[in-house]
Design an enzyme around this catalytic site. Structure first.
Site, mmCIF file in Angstrom:
data_model
loop_
_atom_site.group_PDB
_atom_site.id
_atom_site.type_symbol
_atom_site.label_atom_id
_atom_site.label_comp_id
_atom_site.label_asym_id
_atom_site.label_seq_id
_atom_site.Cartn_x
_atom_site.Cartn_y
_atom_site.Cartn_z
ATOM 1 N N GLY A 52 -13.027 -4.249 1.709
ATOM 2 C CA GLY A 52 -14.395 -3.779 1.896
ATOM 3 C C GLY A 52 -14.754 -2.648 0.958
ATOM 4 O O GLY A 52 -15.886 -2.575 0.460
ATOM 5 N N ARG A 94 0.826 -1.212 0.000
ATOM 6 C CA ARG A 94 0.000 0.000 0.000
ATOM 7 C C ARG A 94 0.863 1.267 0.000
ATOM 8 O O ARG A 94 0.481 2.277 -0.602
ATOM 9 C CB ARG A 94 -0.951 -0.004 1.193
ATOM 10 C CG ARG A 94 -2.121 -0.982 1.002
ATOM 11 C CD ARG A 94 -3.068 -0.978 2.175
ATOM 12 N NE ARG A 94 -4.288 -1.724 1.874
ATOM 13 C CZ ARG A 94 -5.264 -1.945 2.737
ATOM 14 N NH1 ARG A 94 -5.162 -1.471 3.976
ATOM 15 N NH2 ARG A 94 -6.342 -2.620 2.395
ATOM 16 N N LYS A 96 -19.337 -13.974 5.855
ATOM 17 C CA LYS A 96 -20.356 -12.948 6.129
ATOM 18 C C LYS A 96 -21.198 -12.596 4.904
ATOM 19 O O LYS A 96 -21.092 -11.521 4.337
ATOM 20 C CB LYS A 96 -19.703 -11.686 6.698
ATOM 21 C CG LYS A 96 -18.992 -11.914 8.019
ATOM 22 C CD LYS A 96 -18.367 -10.636 8.545
ATOM 23 C CE LYS A 96 -17.634 -10.878 9.840
ATOM 24 N NZ LYS A 96 -16.968 -9.651 10.352
ATOM 25 N N GLY A 124 -7.734 -8.459 1.095
ATOM 26 C CA GLY A 124 -6.482 -8.683 1.802
ATOM 27 C C GLY A 124 -5.896 -10.064 1.630
ATOM 28 O O GLY A 124 -4.716 -10.227 1.296
#
Length: 370
Positions: free
Chosen positions: A352, A35, A188, A329
């Site tokens: 996300g 990043r 999820k 990730g």
């Protein structure tokens, strides 16, 4: 969304640059600098044109969540002044004495409660440091925090190179060429239902793996034993849709015994931990024939070492001539461990944020730059 290229005069301007330096750190050393490297093109561009930079980010490492390791990393590239306490202190003097191309790095934004709360006084204080705001933190653009949506209310905001590239490349999924294969893993389902609903009509194949697949198995009437399930997700509306594909052979564990078996033969005491590599063969031809591949999320319990199917899938996609966009990730971790980052058309820095952008077509951080 206004972009960096639209800033007419950068020289000597004070620019608040929101970066994503939320990197893993162990014993004060950065484990993965991906990043940070992705933020460098925007930083270099602004420095070369004579801007004075105030870099800001959050970090969520275990123990002491400080950006000191990032300061140490950046200091090997250019001089950096590190400010550890900037609210409510006035740091204007330190900003004003920066030379052209000078850089200040602020300590972890989430050190202050006003960041997550999007407190107006905190955002206004951050904005007071600079003449202009540039957001280059795509992975955090789905968070309505002060440094993301608050600051550009007080000073003009622009998108950096990374944020602009992320939006442009991910948006290509909204008008993708066919055959289009969408692969979704992780857990999820309750947070990913909008994404499935949206792309079920767009993709030719929607392959669902990871713990998400367990919800499909259960909805199809198959026993999932002690496997993880989503807490509040009803997938019955699409569980038997002909476009939906799932691994039909999986790696399971009961007590200390591990084995591979059909998803129709799971025992009450067994837990599904990964897709078997053999079960991915049904995907191989679809990937080979695809013109566009979108992938987010692992196919196994990645954090416990069940990476084999995820890495096998990464290799399959890397060998495909199709345009490929991947993110998340654990997905990125698998790709990096294989050293095949350059084999994909685009690797997103967001997890996300990537999912939210694909589901909604925008993010709070993007709307704030409108």
């Amino acid at each position: 969304m206004k972009t960096l290229k639209e800033i007419e005069d950068i020289k000597d301007k004070k620019i608040f640059l929101r970066c994503d330096f939320n990197v893993p750190v162990t014993d004060g050393k950065i484990d993965d600098d991906y990043r940070i490297k992705k933020a460098l093109p925007t930083i270099h561009e602004l420095r070369e044109k004579g801007a004075k930079l105030i870099l800001a980010s959050h970090i969520e490492t275990e123990g002491n969540p400080t950006l000191a390791p990032v300061r140490d990393y950046l200091s090997k590239i250019f001089p950096v002044d590190f400010i550890t306490d900037f609210f409510p202190e006035d740091i204007a003097e330190r900003v004003n004495v920066l030379p052209e191309g000078g850089v200040i790095l602020l300590e972890n934004l989430r050190k202050y409660s006003g960041e997550k709360a999007n407190d107006e006084s905190f955002a206004k204080h951050l904005a007071s440091f600079a003449d202009l705001y540039v957001d280059d933190a795509f992975a955090t653009a789905h968070r309505p925090h002060a440094s993301i949506v608050g600051v550009p209310k007080f000073i003009q905001g622009f998108a950096g190179f990374l944020l602009t590239d992320e939006v442009t490349r991910l948006a290509s999924a909204f008008n993708a060429p066919h055959p289009f294969v969408f692969i979704l893993g992780g857990a999820k389902f309750e947070t990913k239902l909008p994404l499935v609903s949206k792309f079920l009509g767009e993709a030719d194949t929607l392959f669902i793996g990871g713990a998400l697949a367990n919800d499909i198995y259960k909805a199809r009437g198959w026993n999932v034993g002690a496997s993880k399930l989503s807490k509040d997700a009803d997938v019955s509306a699409f569980a038997t849709n002909e476009k939906i594909a799932v691994p039909m052979e999986v790696v399971v564990k009961a007590s200390a015994k591990q084995s591979e078996k059909s998803v129709k033969e799971i025992g009450d005491d067994e837990m599904i931990l990964d897709a078997s590599v053999k079960s991915l063969e049904l995907l191989r031809q679809k990937i080979a024939d695809a013109k566009f591949i979108l992938w987010n999320g692992p196919l196994g319990v990645f954090e416990e070492g069940f990476r084999e199917s995820t890495e096998a899938l990464a290799k399959m996609i890397a060998e495909s001539p199709a345009e490929s966009i991947v993110g998340g990730g654990d997905t990125l971790s698998a790709i990096q461990s294989l050293h095949i980052e350059d084999k994909f058309s685009f690797v997103s820095t967001g997890g996300g944020a990537m999912l939210d952008f694909l589901a909604n077509g925008s993010l709070p951080g993007i709307d704030a730059l409108g």
